[in-house]
Motif scaffolding. Structure first.
Motif, short mmCIF file in Angstrom:
data_model
loop_
_atom_site.label_atom_id
_atom_site.label_comp_id
_atom_site.label_asym_id
_atom_site.label_seq_id
_atom_site.Cartn_x
_atom_site.Cartn_y
_atom_site.Cartn_z
N VAL A 1 0.47 -0.90 -0.07
CA VAL A 1 -0.41 -0.11 -0.14
C VAL A 1 1.28 1.24 -0.01
O VAL A 1 0.64 2.28 -0.46
CB VAL A 1 -0.93 0.05 1.41
N GLN A 2 1.73 1.21 1.06
CA GLN A 2 2.99 2.47 0.83
C GLN A 2 3.95 2.70 -0.42
O GLN A 2 3.79 3.37 -1.04
CB GLN A 2 4.10 2.08 2.20
N PHE A 3 4.00 1.39 -1.27
CA PHE A 3 4.85 1.57 -2.51
C PHE A 3 3.54 2.49 -3.28
O PHE A 3 4.14 2.99 -4.07
CB PHE A 3 4.96 0.33 -2.84
N VAL A 4 2.46 1.28 -3.26
CA VAL A 4 1.69 2.34 -4.46
C VAL A 4 1.20 3.65 -3.66
O VAL A 4 0.87 4.57 -5.19
CB VAL A 4 0.14 1.41 -4.10
N HIS A 5 0.81 3.40 -2.85
CA HIS A 5 0.52 5.24 -2.66
C HIS A 5 1.68 6.37 -3.11
O HIS A 5 1.40 7.55 -3.62
CB HIS A 5 0.82 5.25 -1.49
#
Length: 349
Positions: free
Chosen positions: A264-268
């Motif tokens: 989720v952090q990577f996508v954000h």
């Protein structure tokens, strides 16, 4: 003729009762209150204050605890939930009052916004001052405000029995609904400020730009709800890799884009540049149409927002930086709506 709108065949007397500019200014005021509420909601989440009030009392809950006995009662209710038992056991009453403040303020703002929308709407309705076609839209926005209150409790309820925090999915629904209401109110106010209070169609480019931004905002809510911002505090790499290959991977695959904090952090992180591309396209289009100020605003806010996102990571999710990041996200949405409306005015479909 109904009480909410003027008839299609307006008479001079009917036209004199319409107050589109007054209604627009009122709506901008409500949008400002929603902006403040979203910011306070961000503080509430970052300070882990959201579960401090364990009951939903839409009316009587407006009055905070006033006596020592009432404070002890609220504290005892909080001590029954998993967050206290597993994380905050040993918290003092003074510490409880600190987290109670932010959740209470967040809920109080919700009540204030409800009254700030409903009471003036009723006044304009009785004065027959709402221009033709706007009555149903304003009633729908009022309905959405009530739904948002229920969504807020639905979110809080997810953290009262088995979890030690609220569901990040419900948090995302709560945030996106608030931002949808915010954007719809701003668009309606801009329509009312148009010559003749003309209603505009959202341009296709604006729809795509807002959709990409909404996706990024959803992942931002996932990051907040999963505390994913703490996973890696380096940029542009996560540690020493673009994506940490040793990170745990959930099954099935798609679940990682919802429940895996690292994914989720990577996508954000990188979807931000998809929003940047959408912002540039929208800004250039509106500039070509003659909206130079709207274009400059979009460019300024998207650049500021990306820098704030990076700063949020590098500071280890510093409270002030993270709250500013959320606040600018709301302003960025407003700039997308403003640019899209300007484009609709200058290049009507």
């Amino acid at each position: 003729m109904t009480a909410t709108t003027l008839p299609l065949g307006n008479t001079d007397a009917a036209l004199s009762r319409a107050r589109p500019l007054a209604i627009a200014n009122w709506l901008f005021g409500v949008a400002a209150l929603i902006f403040v509420m979203v910011v306070v909601g961000g503080i509430t989440r970052l300070t882990e204050s959201g579960l401090s009030i364990t009951e939903w009392k839409p009316v009587s809950g407006a009055i905070p605890p006033l006596t020592q006995a009432q404070w002890l009662h609220e504290f005892q209710l909080y001590q029954r939930i998993p967050e206290y038992q597993q994380i905050n056991r040993g918290m003092t009453l003074a510490e409880f009052k600190n987290i109670f403040f932010w959740e209470y303020l967040h809920r109080l703002l919700g009540r204030v916004i409800g009254l700030a929308f409903a009471l003036p709407l009723l006044w304009f309705w009785l004065r027959k001052a709402i221009p033709t076609g706007y009555g149903p839209r304003l009633l729908f926005l009022l309905f959405l405000g009530g739904v948002q209150g229920a969504i807020g409790w639905w979110m809080v309820a997810s953290g009262l029995s088995e979890r030690t925090d609220v569901s990040h999915v419900r948090l995302a629904v709560h945030l996106l609904t608030a931002l949808f209401i915010f954007g719809a109110i701003v668009w309606t106010a801009l329509d009312l400020r148009s010559p003749g209070a003309a209603r505009r169609r959202f341009p296709t480019l604006g729809i795509w730009a807002v959709a990409v931004l909404a996706l990024q905002l959803m992942f931002g809510a996932f990051v907040a709800g999963l505390d994913a911002g703490y996973a890696f505090n380096s940029w542009p790499l996560m540690g020493d890799q673009l994506y940490p290959t040793a990170a745990p991977w959930l099954d099935p695959l798609l679940r990682n884009f919802v429940d895996n904090p690292i994914t989720v952090q990577f996508v954000h992180r990188w979807l931000a540049f998809g929003v940047l591309a959408a912002a540039i396209l929208l800004a250039r289009q509106v500039k070509r149409a003659g909206g130079r100020r709207e274009s400059a605003l979009v460019h300024a806010l998207i650049g500021t927002q990306i820098l704030l996102g990076i700063a949020t990571l590098l500071t280890g999710v510093d409270l002030h930086v993270a709250v500013t990041h959320q606040a600018v996200a709301v302003l960025l949405l407003a700039s997308f709506v403003l640019a899209s409306h300007r484009l609709a005015v200058l290049r009507p479909a």
